[in-house]
Design a protein around this motif. Structure first.
Motif, PDB file in Angstrom:
ATOM      1  N   THR A  18      39.291  43.607  35.252  1.00 41.33           N
ATOM      2  CA  THR A  18      40.408  44.559  34.898  1.00 41.33           C
ATOM      3  C   THR A  18      41.343  44.566  36.627  1.00 41.33           C
ATOM      4  OG1 THR A  18      39.061  46.396  36.230  1.00 41.33           O
ATOM      5  CG2 THR A  18      38.727  46.164  33.962  1.00 41.33           C
ATOM      6  N   ALA A  19      42.380  45.373  36.556  1.00 44.27           N
ATOM      7  CA  ALA A  19      42.886  45.664  37.792  1.00 44.27           C
ATOM      8  C   ALA A  19      42.156  46.234  38.686  1.00 44.27           C
ATOM      9  CB  ALA A  19      44.244  46.181  37.564  1.00 44.27           C
ATOM     10  N   ALA A  20      42.107  46.142  39.951  1.00 44.81           N
ATOM     11  CA  ALA A  20      41.035  46.937  40.864  1.00 44.81           C
ATOM     12  C   ALA A  20      41.791  47.156  42.104  1.00 44.81           C
ATOM     13  CB  ALA A  20      39.814  46.248  40.904  1.00 44.81           C
ATOM     14  N   GLU A  21      41.530  48.447  42.611  1.00 39.64           N
ATOM     15  CA  GLU A  21      41.862  48.895  44.250  1.00 39.64           C
ATOM     16  C   GLU A  21      40.493  48.979  44.791  1.00 39.64           C
ATOM     17  OE1 GLU A  21      44.557  51.981  43.790  1.00 39.64           O
ATOM     18  OE2 GLU A  21      45.771  50.955  42.189  1.00 39.64           O
ATOM     19  N   ILE A  22      40.088  48.521  45.747  1.00 38.93           N
ATOM     20  CA  ILE A  22      38.805  48.599  46.468  1.00 38.93           C
ATOM     21  C   ILE A  22      39.389  49.166  47.927  1.00 38.93           C
ATOM     22  CG2 ILE A  22      36.623  47.705  47.142  1.00 38.93           C
ATOM     23  CD1 ILE A  22      37.030  47.274  44.286  1.00 38.93           C
ATOM     24  N   GLY A  23      38.704  50.172  47.934  1.00 38.63           N
ATOM     25  CA  GLY A  23      38.728  51.057  49.238  1.00 38.63           C
ATOM     26  C   GLY A  23      38.106  50.317  50.619  1.00 38.63           C
ATOM     27  N   ASN A  24      37.996  51.304  51.915  1.00 39.74           N
ATOM     28  CA  ASN A  24      37.282  50.746  52.927  1.00 39.74           C
ATOM     29  C   ASN A  24      35.995  50.841  52.767  1.00 39.74           C
ATOM     30  OD1 ASN A  24      39.518  49.689  54.617  1.00 39.74           O
ATOM     31  ND2 ASN A  24      40.194  51.988  54.346  1.00 39.74           N
ATOM     32  N   TYR A  25      35.113  50.344  53.557  1.00 39.46           N
ATOM     33  CA  TYR A  25      33.328  50.455  53.611  1.00 39.46           C
ATOM     34  C   TYR A  25      33.016  50.621  52.227  1.00 39.46           C
ATOM     35  CZ  TYR A  25      34.136  51.021  58.425  1.00 39.46           C
ATOM     36  OH  TYR A  25      34.602  50.743  59.826  1.00 39.46           O
ATOM     37  N   VAL A  26      33.359  49.722  51.281  1.00 34.94           N
ATOM     38  CA  VAL A  26      32.695  49.618  49.788  1.00 34.94           C
ATOM     39  C   VAL A  26      31.872  48.538  49.729  1.00 34.94           C
ATOM     40  CG1 VAL A  26      33.420  49.207  47.401  1.00 34.94           C
ATOM     41  CG2 VAL A  26      34.896  50.607  49.007  1.00 34.94           C
ATOM     42  N   HIS A  27      30.730  48.802  49.025  1.00 35.82           N
ATOM     43  CA  HIS A  27      29.824  47.690  48.632  1.00 35.82           C
ATOM     44  C   HIS A  27      29.494  47.672  47.228  1.00 35.82           C
ATOM     45  CE1 HIS A  27      25.265  46.185  48.766  1.00 35.82           C
ATOM     46  NE2 HIS A  27      26.149  45.141  48.503  1.00 35.82           N
ATOM     47  N   LEU A  28      30.116  46.567  46.530  1.00 34.77           N
ATOM     48  CA  LEU A  28      29.714  46.168  45.154  1.00 34.77           C
ATOM     49  C   LEU A  28      28.486  45.388  45.166  1.00 34.77           C
ATOM     50  CD1 LEU A  28      33.421  45.558  44.026  1.00 34.77           C
ATOM     51  CD2 LEU A  28      32.143  47.734  44.150  1.00 34.77           C
ATOM     52  N   SER A  29      27.433  45.691  44.662  1.00 31.57           N
ATOM     53  CA  SER A  29      26.094  45.118  44.682  1.00 31.57           C
ATOM     54  C   SER A  29      26.086  43.916  43.684  1.00 31.57           C
ATOM     55  CB  SER A  29      25.018  46.037  44.508  1.00 31.57           C
ATOM     56  OG  SER A  29      24.957  46.894  45.251  1.00 31.57           O
ATOM     57  N   PRO A  30      25.105  43.156  43.657  1.00 25.73           N
ATOM     58  CA  PRO A  30      25.120  42.099  42.621  1.00 25.73           C
ATOM     59  C   PRO A  30      24.892  42.502  41.227  1.00 25.73           C
ATOM     60  CG  PRO A  30      23.306  41.928  44.470  1.00 25.73           C
ATOM     61  CD  PRO A  30      23.776  43.400  44.548  1.00 25.73           C
ATOM     62  N   TYR A  31      25.476  41.530  40.365  1.00 30.97           N
ATOM     63  CA  TYR A  31      25.548  41.592  39.087  1.00 30.97           C
ATOM     64  C   TYR A  31      26.126  42.758  38.549  1.00 30.97           C
ATOM     65  CZ  TYR A  31      22.657  37.457  40.274  1.00 30.97           C
ATOM     66  OH  TYR A  31      22.471  36.500  41.024  1.00 30.97           O
ATOM     67  N   LEU A  32      27.402  43.235  39.058  1.00 31.63           N
ATOM     68  CA  LEU A  32      27.927  44.468  38.450  1.00 31.63           C
ATOM     69  C   LEU A  32      28.912  43.808  37.413  1.00 31.63           C
ATOM     70  CD1 LEU A  32      29.246  46.302  41.512  1.00 31.63           C
ATOM     71  CD2 LEU A  32      27.269  47.053  39.895  1.00 31.63           C
ATOM     72  N   THR A  33      29.033  44.299  36.178  1.00 31.51           N
ATOM     73  CA  THR A  33      29.825  44.211  35.221  1.00 31.51           C
ATOM     74  C   THR A  33      30.915  45.079  35.101  1.00 31.51           C
ATOM     75  OG1 THR A  33      28.119  43.084  33.854  1.00 31.51           O
ATOM     76  CG2 THR A  33      30.166  43.501  32.982  1.00 31.51           C
ATOM     77  N   ILE A  34      32.246  44.782  35.442  1.00 30.84           N
ATOM     78  CA  ILE A  34      33.442  45.744  35.280  1.00 30.84           C
ATOM     79  C   ILE A  34      34.349  45.085  34.184  1.00 30.84           C
ATOM     80  CG2 ILE A  34      35.270  46.853  36.608  1.00 30.84           C
ATOM     81  CD1 ILE A  34      33.233  45.899  39.096  1.00 30.84           C
ATOM     82  N   ILE A  35      34.506  45.830  33.048  1.00 29.22           N
ATOM     83  CA  ILE A  35      35.314  45.356  31.929  1.00 29.22           C
ATOM     84  C   ILE A  35      36.155  46.294  31.535  1.00 29.22           C
ATOM     85  CG2 ILE A  35      33.621  43.642  31.446  1.00 29.22           C
ATOM     86  CD1 ILE A  35      33.051  45.282  28.904  1.00 29.22           C
ATOM     87  N   GLY A  36      37.364  45.793  30.805  1.00 27.20           N
ATOM     88  CA  GLY A  36      38.401  46.453  30.146  1.00 27.20           C
ATOM     89  C   GLY A  36      39.612  45.647  30.091  1.00 27.20           C
ATOM     90  N   GLY A  37      39.761  44.468  30.581  1.00 28.46           N
ATOM     91  CA  GLY A  37      41.055  43.742  30.640  1.00 28.46           C
ATOM     92  C   GLY A  37      42.147  44.210  31.487  1.00 28.46           C
ATOM     93  N   SER A  38      43.180  43.558  31.301  1.00 28.37           N
ATOM     94  CA  SER A  38      44.187  43.751  32.225  1.00 28.37           C
ATOM     95  C   SER A  38      45.146  45.024  31.914  1.00 28.37           C
ATOM     96  CB  SER A  38      45.363  42.487  31.883  1.00 28.37           C
ATOM     97  OG  SER A  38      45.844  42.701  30.490  1.00 28.37           O
ATOM     98  N   LYS A  39      44.795  45.760  31.023  1.00 30.76           N
ATOM     99  CA  LYS A  39      45.294  47.016  30.775  1.00 30.76           C
ATOM    100  C   LYS A  39      44.610  48.254  31.378  1.00 30.76           C
ATOM    101  CE  LYS A  39      47.778  45.856  26.624  1.00 30.76           C
ATOM    102  NZ  LYS A  39      47.682  46.020  25.091  1.00 30.76           N
ATOM    103  N   SER A  40      43.498  47.855  31.894  1.00 31.69           N
ATOM    104  CA  SER A  40      42.524  49.096  32.450  1.00 31.69           C
ATOM    105  C   SER A  40      42.304  48.794  34.129  1.00 31.69           C
ATOM    106  CB  SER A  40      41.123  48.586  31.865  1.00 31.69           C
ATOM    107  OG  SER A  40      41.372  48.992  30.597  1.00 31.69           O
ATOM    108  N   THR A  41      41.826  49.818  34.741  1.00 31.74           N
ATOM    109  CA  THR A  41      41.808  49.814  36.281  1.00 31.74           C
ATOM    110  C   THR A  41      40.459  50.336  36.591  1.00 31.74           C
ATOM    111  OG1 THR A  41      44.318  49.933  36.210  1.00 31.74           O
ATOM    112  CG2 THR A  41      42.972  50.534  38.340  1.00 31.74           C
ATOM    113  N   LEU A  42      40.177  49.637  37.802  1.00 29.63           N
ATOM    114  CA  LEU A  42      38.935  50.266  38.569  1.00 29.63           C
ATOM    115  C   LEU A  42      39.390  50.603  39.829  1.00 29.63           C
ATOM    116  CD1 LEU A  42      35.989  50.896  39.130  1.00 29.63           C
ATOM    117  CD2 LEU A  42      35.739  48.630  39.859  1.00 29.63           C
TER     118      LEU A  42
END
Length: 153
Positions: A18-42
């Motif tokens: 997906t598209a994504a906006e990740i802020g400051n002091y963020v931890h994305l831990s191992p083996y996350l799945t973030i799905i939804g394609g180009s029309k979706s956003t995290l």
């Protein structure tokens, strides 16, 4: 498009479609799945941790029999698809192996316990557990807000 701010740790095995906006002091831990394609956003705001093995489903077929549930068939034959946004508010936390469904906002300071299923927006500074996720307790906020202020946020 993916934007990443400062002091971000993205561990191995993070899968993002997906598209994504990740802020400051963020931890994305191992083996996350973030799905939804180009029309979706995290959207992950500042001071958020998402623990290992969690699944964030930003977009998904409804599976109600309106069509095929496969991205391999032409759109006119597809099931109804919910393309959406998952927003993790500031200071929120997601435990290991949590599943979050499309169009959910985690309120500021909210925490989701391990193995929970989140299908609805959550209240700020509240701890949720279970399938489906239910609130169990209010979380203290004063210390985190003070620390964030000392860091300039």
């Amino acid at each position: 498009m993916v934007s990443v701010k400062s002091h971000v740790a993205i561990d191995s095995g993070v899968y993002l479609t997906t598209a994504a906006e990740i802020g400051n002091y963020v931890h994305l831990s191992p083996y996350l799945t973030i799905i939804g394609g180009s029309k979706s956003t995290l959207i992950v705001e500042d001071f958020v941790t998402i623990a290992a093995g969690s699944r964030l489903i930003c977009g998904s077929d409804r599976f109600m029999g309106d069509g095929f549930t496969s991205v391999t068939v032409p759109d006119e034959f597809r099931d109804t698809v919910d393309f959406g946004i998952i927003r993790c508010g500031r200071f929120s936390g997601v435990g290991t192996n949590v599943v979050i469904m499309p169009n959910v906002t985690l309120g500021e300071g909210c925490v989701i316990g391990a193995c929970a299923l989140v299908t609805e927006d959550t209240e700020p500074w509240t701890i949720y557990v279970g399938v489906p996720a239910k609130p169990i307790k209010v979380r203290p906020r004063e210390k985190m807000l003070e620390y964030a202020k000392r860091l300039g946020y």
